[in-house]
Design a protein around this motif. Sequence first.
Motif, mmCIF file in Angstrom:
data_model
loop_
_atom_site.group_PDB
_atom_site.id
_atom_site.type_symbol
_atom_site.label_atom_id
_atom_site.label_comp_id
_atom_site.label_asym_id
_atom_site.label_seq_id
_atom_site.Cartn_x
_atom_site.Cartn_y
_atom_site.Cartn_z
ATOM 1 N N ARG A 185 12.224 26.121 -41.556
ATOM 2 C CA ARG A 185 10.568 25.746 -41.672
ATOM 3 C C ARG A 185 10.814 24.823 -40.457
ATOM 4 N NH1 ARG A 185 12.844 24.419 -47.069
ATOM 5 N NH2 ARG A 185 11.567 25.414 -48.628
ATOM 6 N N SER A 197 9.233 19.605 -39.116
ATOM 7 C CA SER A 197 8.647 18.777 -40.001
ATOM 8 C C SER A 197 9.211 17.608 -40.843
ATOM 9 C CB SER A 197 9.308 20.237 -40.919
ATOM 10 O OG SER A 197 10.614 20.246 -41.113
ATOM 11 N N ARG A 202 6.146 20.674 -47.066
ATOM 12 C CA ARG A 202 6.266 22.054 -48.303
ATOM 13 C C ARG A 202 5.218 23.283 -47.593
ATOM 14 N NH1 ARG A 202 10.182 20.788 -48.227
ATOM 15 N NH2 ARG A 202 11.547 20.605 -49.664
ATOM 16 N N VAL A 204 4.116 25.067 -45.011
ATOM 17 C CA VAL A 204 4.964 26.373 -45.074
ATOM 18 C C VAL A 204 4.943 27.515 -45.891
ATOM 19 C CG1 VAL A 204 7.207 28.245 -43.698
ATOM 20 C CG2 VAL A 204 6.258 25.960 -42.941
ATOM 21 N N ASP A 205 6.247 26.633 -46.672
ATOM 22 C CA ASP A 205 5.836 27.361 -48.204
ATOM 23 C C ASP A 205 5.207 27.433 -48.498
ATOM 24 O OD1 ASP A 205 9.234 26.843 -49.035
ATOM 25 O OD2 ASP A 205 8.263 25.285 -48.383
#
Length: 248
Positions: A185, A197, A202, A204-205
């Motif tokens: 990430r 990050s 979250r 990226v997820d």
Amino acid sequence: MQNMDTNTHILIVDDDRDIRTLLAEYLDSNGLRTLTATNGAEMRKVLEESRVDLIVLDLTLPGEDGLTLCRNLRATSNVPVIMLTARGEPLDRILGLEMGADDYLAKPFEPRELFARIRSVLRRTQALPPNMAQPDVAAMRFANWMLDLTARHLVNQDGVVVALSGAEFRLLKVFLDHPNRVLNRDQLLELTQGRESDPFDRSVDIQISRLRQKLGDDARTPTIIKTVRNEGYVLATTVTTESAGRAS
């Protein structure tokens, strides 16, 4: 910000007249050109008649809400979207990102904070990071898909065009630049957004989940963008590049 001047058009979509007026006056005074709309119908009319570089979109609009408008917009356009909401709950932020928003800002906020977010999003969407700058490459092919680097959209094997948000395009481009390599990430955020990050980030997820949906990549058993437990993600396929007259 370089190139962000009166030629940069910002569309403010909010049913609150005071907020529209305040934001329009502030952004205009800082060198931007603003357009306004109070609902989805007016937004679509402006987009048909004018060039828009970024949309500031309120979540809680009457009728079609911001989430619905953003989702529908993403089916045909990659214009950047900053979502506004009176609610600051993490779930609202996640929903906004899932619908394709590029950033999220909870009300109340200072106009200068929105201005900073606009600069950041436009900087990311108007200029690719150095590792992504390949002027001789026009397209990249992988797993029966083609990423058109000029139009910034996907094309499937039947020639059907799939629109990408700016964030989705940058993320996919990073994977295509590093095929068969596990990226965590932190690396993905640094390569796509130039930032580190935090433990609760979250984004990226969420963007990977959206990419998988658009690629038809089953989230439970993905074959294109795979999850590597405790490490990150990997684009598990061969990538070829194409210039104007040749492939490699």
